[in-house]
Scaffold this motif. Structure first.
Motif, short mmCIF file in Angstrom:
data_model
loop_
_atom_site.label_atom_id
_atom_site.label_comp_id
_atom_site.label_asym_id
_atom_site.label_seq_id
_atom_site.Cartn_x
_atom_site.Cartn_y
_atom_site.Cartn_z
N LEU A 48 0.84 -1.20 0.00
CA LEU A 48 0.00 0.00 0.00
C LEU A 48 0.88 1.25 0.00
CD1 LEU A 48 -2.87 1.05 0.13
CD2 LEU A 48 -2.89 0.63 2.57
N ILE A 49 0.44 2.23 -0.79
CA ILE A 49 1.12 3.52 -0.86
C ILE A 49 0.13 4.58 -0.39
CG2 ILE A 49 1.99 5.25 -2.50
CD1 ILE A 49 2.81 2.84 -4.28
N ILE A 50 0.57 5.43 0.53
CA ILE A 50 -0.30 6.51 0.97
C ILE A 50 0.28 7.81 0.43
CG2 ILE A 50 -1.32 7.70 2.97
CD1 ILE A 50 -2.16 4.80 2.94
N MET A 51 -0.55 8.56 -0.30
CA MET A 51 -0.08 9.81 -0.90
C MET A 51 -0.72 11.01 -0.23
SD MET A 51 0.29 9.03 -4.97
CE MET A 51 1.18 10.55 -5.28
N TYR A 52 0.05 12.09 -0.17
CA TYR A 52 -0.47 13.35 0.37
C TYR A 52 0.21 14.49 -0.39
CZ TYR A 52 -2.11 16.84 3.66
OH TYR A 52 -2.75 17.93 4.22
N ALA A 53 -0.58 15.37 -0.94
CA ALA A 53 -0.07 16.55 -1.66
C ALA A 53 0.98 16.17 -2.70
CB ALA A 53 0.50 17.56 -0.67
N GLY A 54 0.71 15.12 -3.46
CA GLY A 54 1.58 14.74 -4.58
C GLY A 54 2.77 13.88 -4.21
N LYS A 55 2.92 13.57 -2.93
CA LYS A 55 4.09 12.79 -2.50
C LYS A 55 3.66 11.53 -1.77
CE LYS A 55 7.55 16.36 -2.02
NZ LYS A 55 8.74 15.88 -2.65
N ILE A 56 4.57 10.56 -1.76
CA ILE A 56 4.31 9.37 -0.95
C ILE A 56 4.71 9.72 0.48
CG2 ILE A 56 5.05 7.01 -0.47
CD1 ILE A 56 5.40 6.58 -3.46
N VAL A 57 3.78 9.55 1.41
CA VAL A 57 4.14 9.81 2.81
C VAL A 57 4.40 8.51 3.57
CG1 VAL A 57 3.06 12.08 2.99
CG2 VAL A 57 1.71 10.04 3.50
N GLU A 58 3.85 7.42 3.04
CA GLU A 58 4.13 6.12 3.67
C GLU A 58 3.90 5.02 2.65
OE1 GLU A 58 2.35 5.59 7.52
OE2 GLU A 58 3.40 3.68 7.82
N LYS A 59 4.74 4.00 2.67
CA LYS A 59 4.49 2.83 1.85
C LYS A 59 5.05 1.59 2.55
CE LYS A 59 8.44 3.30 -1.30
NZ LYS A 59 8.92 3.33 -2.68
N GLY A 60 4.39 0.48 2.29
CA GLY A 60 4.82 -0.76 2.92
C GLY A 60 3.84 -1.86 2.58
N SER A 61 4.01 -3.00 3.25
CA SER A 61 3.06 -4.09 3.01
C SER A 61 1.74 -3.70 3.67
CB SER A 61 3.60 -5.38 3.62
OG SER A 61 3.63 -5.23 5.03
N ILE A 62 0.68 -4.40 3.32
CA ILE A 62 -0.62 -4.14 3.94
C ILE A 62 -0.50 -4.30 5.47
CG2 ILE A 62 -2.89 -5.27 4.25
CD1 ILE A 62 -2.89 -3.36 1.93
N GLU A 63 0.26 -5.30 5.91
CA GLU A 63 0.42 -5.52 7.36
C GLU A 63 1.14 -4.33 8.00
OE1 GLU A 63 1.40 -7.88 5.06
OE2 GLU A 63 -0.46 -9.02 5.29
N ASP A 64 2.21 -3.83 7.32
CA ASP A 64 2.94 -2.67 7.85
C ASP A 64 1.97 -1.50 8.08
OD1 ASP A 64 5.48 -3.83 7.70
OD2 ASP A 64 5.82 -3.14 5.65
N ILE A 65 1.18 -1.25 7.06
CA ILE A 65 0.34 -0.04 7.11
C ILE A 65 -0.83 -0.24 8.09
CG2 ILE A 65 -1.08 1.56 5.75
CD1 ILE A 65 1.80 1.68 4.80
N PHE A 66 -1.48 -1.39 8.02
CA PHE A 66 -2.66 -1.58 8.87
C PHE A 66 -2.29 -1.85 10.33
CE2 PHE A 66 -4.88 -1.52 4.96
CZ PHE A 66 -6.22 -1.26 5.25
N ASN A 67 -1.16 -2.52 10.56
CA ASN A 67 -0.82 -2.88 11.94
C ASN A 67 0.22 -1.95 12.56
OD1 ASN A 67 -2.51 -5.02 11.51
ND2 ASN A 67 -0.85 -6.44 11.00
N ASN A 68 1.05 -1.31 11.72
CA ASN A 68 2.12 -0.47 12.28
C ASN A 68 2.24 0.85 11.55
OD1 ASN A 68 3.28 -2.32 14.24
ND2 ASN A 68 3.85 -3.55 12.46
N ALA A 69 1.13 1.48 11.25
CA ALA A 69 1.18 2.76 10.54
C ALA A 69 2.10 3.71 11.30
CB ALA A 69 -0.20 3.36 10.42
N ALA A 70 2.94 4.44 10.54
CA ALA A 70 3.93 5.27 11.21
C ALA A 70 3.75 6.75 10.91
CB ALA A 70 5.33 4.83 10.79
N HIS A 71 2.96 7.08 9.89
CA HIS A 71 2.77 8.50 9.56
C HIS A 71 1.45 8.97 10.17
CE1 HIS A 71 2.36 12.20 7.31
NE2 HIS A 71 3.63 12.07 6.95
#
Ligand code: SF4
Length: 321
Positions: free
Chosen positions: A222-245
């Protein structure tokens, strides 16, 4: 070798009020048979990223830099004629409400056959035969290739569009909100179908949607974008279980949990920034409850915090909500 490798992509819009950096230094890759999701609020650059890959950009948009490798070939170095051959054949795109793009006065099978004749060099009858096979794949009776679009329900038309997207056995399918116009039951059926076909044919799938629950069900990364930039990317588990942004955390919290308590999901405070006058430093700082002086001055880099998990925040997950 990656199936798709997007490196430092920069796509800007030239407007009378200045340059809009819709996609700014975006990099990600996609492996055979895998699915990557791109999420974020409206205007964050999701669709422009997809349109850049297929170079189907509006006239005032220009790619200012970067590379887009499909296997070993940089798509950005191809001329229009060569690139046109890649569309449908190597990369297909299904848009939101693509079903409305069907020609209402032409039988659906003939519309699919046309694509096959043009890109695969088969005869029209061979194209129709292939359209029948594709209809079976997307679980529509093959004799329905003789139907007109108005004889199909919304879900069937979207399935027909998927059949068309599969017509030339593409290596990658991009779905830009491909199921948003459909009810949840049909949405689930269509996504299951794409998932099945992706695994069967080792296709790459890029899914763009603001709906994180769909991404969680469908994607590997999964890639999370904000204002034209990637602010976070990782596996689905990274993002859903350990979101860092902090933005990702807020996005996740804004979705209702069907197993949790019945509460009103909190909205993300404020609005996405105007891309013509972006905030200094971290673009998210005006909406971020963890912002400190450094955030207003210095733009954070996208940095690795674990194996495949990257975040663009000075504090990268080391704070508490
Ligand atoms: Fe918030 Fe600062 Fe991190 Fe930006 S860099 S997300 S403002 S804590």
């Amino acid at each position: 070798m990656k199936l798709l490798d997007v490196k430092n992509l920069k796509t800007y819009f030239e407007t009378k009020n200045g340059l809009v950096k819709a996609v700014d230094d975006v990099s990600f890759s996609l492996d055979y048979g895998k699915a990557v999701g791109i999420a974020g609020e409206s205007g964050c650059g999701k669709t422009t990223t997809a349109l850049s890959i297929t170079k189907l950009l509006p006239e005032n948009a220009k790619i200012f830099g970067g590379e887009i490798f499909l296997e070993q070939e940089d798509l950005l170095k191809l001329d229009d004629v060569s690139l046109r051959k890649k569309r449908w054949k190597d990369i297909s795109i299904i848009f939101q409400g693509a079903m409305n793009a069907l020609n209402p006065v032409m039988r659906i099978g003939e519309q699919i056959a046309e694509v096959i004749v043009l890109h695969e060099g088969l005869t029209f009858n061979q194209g129709l035969k292939r359209a029948e096979e594709l209809f079976s794949l997307v679980e529509i009776k093959s004799d329905r290739i003789r139907s007109y679009p108005h004889e199909f329900s919304g879900g069937m038309k979207q399935r027909a569009m998927i059949a068309m997207a599969l017509a030339c056995n593409p290596k990658i399918i991009i779905g830009d909100e491909p199921t948003t116009a459909l009810d949840v039951m049909v949405q689930a059926q269509i996504l299951d179908l794409i998932d099945k076909l992706r695994k069967e044919f080792k296709m790459g799938f890029i899914l763009i949607t603001h709906d994180l629950s769909i991404l969680g069900e469908t994607c590997d990364d999964l890639i999370i974008m904000y204002a034209g930039k990637i602010v976070e990317k990782g596996s689905i588990e990274d993002i859903f279980n350990n979101a860092a942004h902090p933005y990702t955390m807020k996005l996740l919290k804004s979705f209702p949990d069907i197993h949790g308590e019945k509460v009103i999901s909190p909205a993300i405070p404020g609005f996405p920034p105007n891309l013509l006058s972006l905030p200094t430093g971290c673009k998210f700082h005006p909406r971020c409850e963890h912002a400190v002086e450094r955030c207003r001055i210095e733009e954070p880099e996208l940095r690795r915090i674990s194996d495949n998990h990257f975040v663009s925040c000075h504090f990268g997950g080391i704070y508490h909500e």
